[in-house]
Design an enzyme around this catalytic site. Sequence first.
Site, PDB file in Angstrom:
ATOM      1  CD  GLU A  52      -2.014  37.931   4.488  1.00 37.68           C
ATOM      2  OE1 GLU A  52      -1.235  38.479   5.285  1.00 37.68           O
ATOM      3  OE2 GLU A  52      -2.582  38.539   3.569  1.00 37.68           O
ATOM      4  NE  ARG A 126      -2.850  42.450   3.176  1.00 32.19           N
ATOM      5  CZ  ARG A 126      -3.010  43.756   3.120  1.00 32.19           C
ATOM      6  NH1 ARG A 126      -4.094  44.265   2.574  1.00 32.19           N
ATOM      7  NH2 ARG A 126      -2.114  44.560   3.609  1.00 32.19           N
TER       8      ARG A 126
HETATM    9  P1  TTP Z   1       0.024  41.651   5.086  1.00 35.99           P
HETATM   10  O1  TTP Z   1      -1.028  40.898   4.368  1.00 35.99           O
HETATM   11  O2  TTP Z   1      -0.158  43.125   5.133  1.00 35.99           O
HETATM   12  O3  TTP Z   1       0.117  41.018   6.551  1.00 35.99           O
HETATM   13  P2  TTP Z   1       0.797  41.608   7.869  1.00 35.99           P
HETATM   14  O4  TTP Z   1       1.336  40.423   8.617  1.00 35.99           O
HETATM   15  O5  TTP Z   1       1.736  42.712   7.518  1.00 35.99           O
HETATM   16  O6  TTP Z   1      -0.445  42.201   8.592  1.00 35.99           O
HETATM   17  P3  TTP Z   1      -0.607  42.823  10.047  1.00 35.99           P
HETATM   18  O7  TTP Z   1       0.746  43.142  10.587  1.00 35.99           O
HETATM   19  O8  TTP Z   1      -1.455  44.033   9.796  1.00 35.99           O
HETATM   20  O9  TTP Z   1      -1.295  41.773  10.841  1.00 35.99           O
HETATM   21  O10 TTP Z   1       1.422  41.318   4.409  1.00 35.99           O
HETATM   22  C1  TTP Z   1       2.216  40.186   4.694  1.00 35.99           C
HETATM   23  C2  TTP Z   1       3.464  40.276   3.846  1.00 35.99           C
HETATM   24  O11 TTP Z   1       3.213  39.845   2.503  1.00 35.99           O
HETATM   25  C3  TTP Z   1       4.009  41.687   3.705  1.00 35.99           C
HETATM   26  O12 TTP Z   1       5.418  41.632   3.666  1.00 35.99           O
HETATM   27  C4  TTP Z   1       3.481  42.162   2.372  1.00 35.99           C
HETATM   28  C5  TTP Z   1       3.438  40.901   1.570  1.00 35.99           C
HETATM   29  N1  TTP Z   1       2.401  40.840   0.556  1.00 35.99           N
HETATM   30  C6  TTP Z   1       2.697  41.135  -0.761  1.00 35.99           C
HETATM   31  O13 TTP Z   1       3.819  41.509  -1.085  1.00 35.99           O
HETATM   32  N2  TTP Z   1       1.723  40.968  -1.708  1.00 35.99           N
HETATM   33  C7  TTP Z   1       0.456  40.557  -1.377  1.00 35.99           C
HETATM   34  O14 TTP Z   1      -0.391  40.417  -2.273  1.00 35.99           O
HETATM   35  C8  TTP Z   1       0.154  40.302  -0.001  1.00 35.99           C
HETATM   36  C9  TTP Z   1      -1.230  39.889   0.386  1.00 35.99           C
HETATM   37  C10 TTP Z   1       1.154  40.453   0.925  1.00 35.99           C
END
Ligand code: TTP
Length: 259
Positions: A52, A126
């Site tokens: 991501e 994602r």
């Molecule tokens: P996540 O895509 O959930 O990534 P993560 O780093 O938390 O995943 P994991 O620990 O499971 O590897 O979210 C990244 C950050 O971006 C988080 O603070 C939520 C935010 N976010 C949004 O607010 N809106 C969005 O559409 C996305 C994709 C993320």
Amino acid sequence: LFSSSVVYRASSHMSKSNEIKRVSIEGNIAVGKSTFAKLLQNAGQDWEVIAEPISKWQNVDQTTPQTVNCPQQSSSNLLQMMYHDPKRWSYTFQTFSCMSRMRTQLQPPPARLLQSTGTPVQVYERSVYSDRYIFALNMFELGCINSTEWAVYQDWHSFLIEQFGHRIQLEGIIYLRASPQTCMERLGKRGRVEEQGIQLDYLEKLHTKHEDWLVSKSTKVHFEHLAKVPVLILDAEVEFEKDSKIQDNLLTKVRHFFN
Ligand code: TTP
């Protein structure tokens, strides 16, 4: 709570040629998507993770040709801005995160994957679908994206999927499922600065959105293909980061899903 894993078999929907398959890993904030993606990458050379592009959200380059001569800061942290003032910045954040994801996922696959004789798989952290049906929808429901912004978002999102969706079409979704409480603990442990104000209630809402979309399938999706994509639900309640036995167990389920 999430003791069993549910498998909807992917193989019958997948093409038999060694075309590249694409699978996205979904799940709540901090559930462990990137840890799990790395596990998959290390488990076989036919798997490639498309991470991501979160660092882009934390450093939006403002030195476009139009602004290069203006005395402005050269980057800004849109993730921080969104958490600090969600009403002002959610639409902008959701626009940028989806566009940057699409750009990243549309990059051509590496030659290594194209030359593979096995079943090459691109693993997305994602998808453009969680952007819309988890985060943007939630922000709309919370009143942080207003109805005009939501109409505009849905309009360009649908248009882009119609134009480019075939190039990032998913053959499977892996849903890492854990309770919001567990995600909250993991979020606290990793200590990403921008996320320090996140409350359990927010993770509970996102959890329900994942369940609606991937388990009860009650979310109204606007893309025919998406409703048919098989979903593998994995129990991520257990700590899997350092436990090789649990990792093997999860990987076996993933392999089974693809064969
Ligand atoms: P996540 O895509 O959930 O990534 P993560 O780093 O938390 O995943 P994991 O620990 O499971 O590897 O979210 C990244 C950050 O971006 C988080 O603070 C939520 C935010 N976010 C949004 O607010 N809106 C969005 O559409 C996305 C994709 C993320």
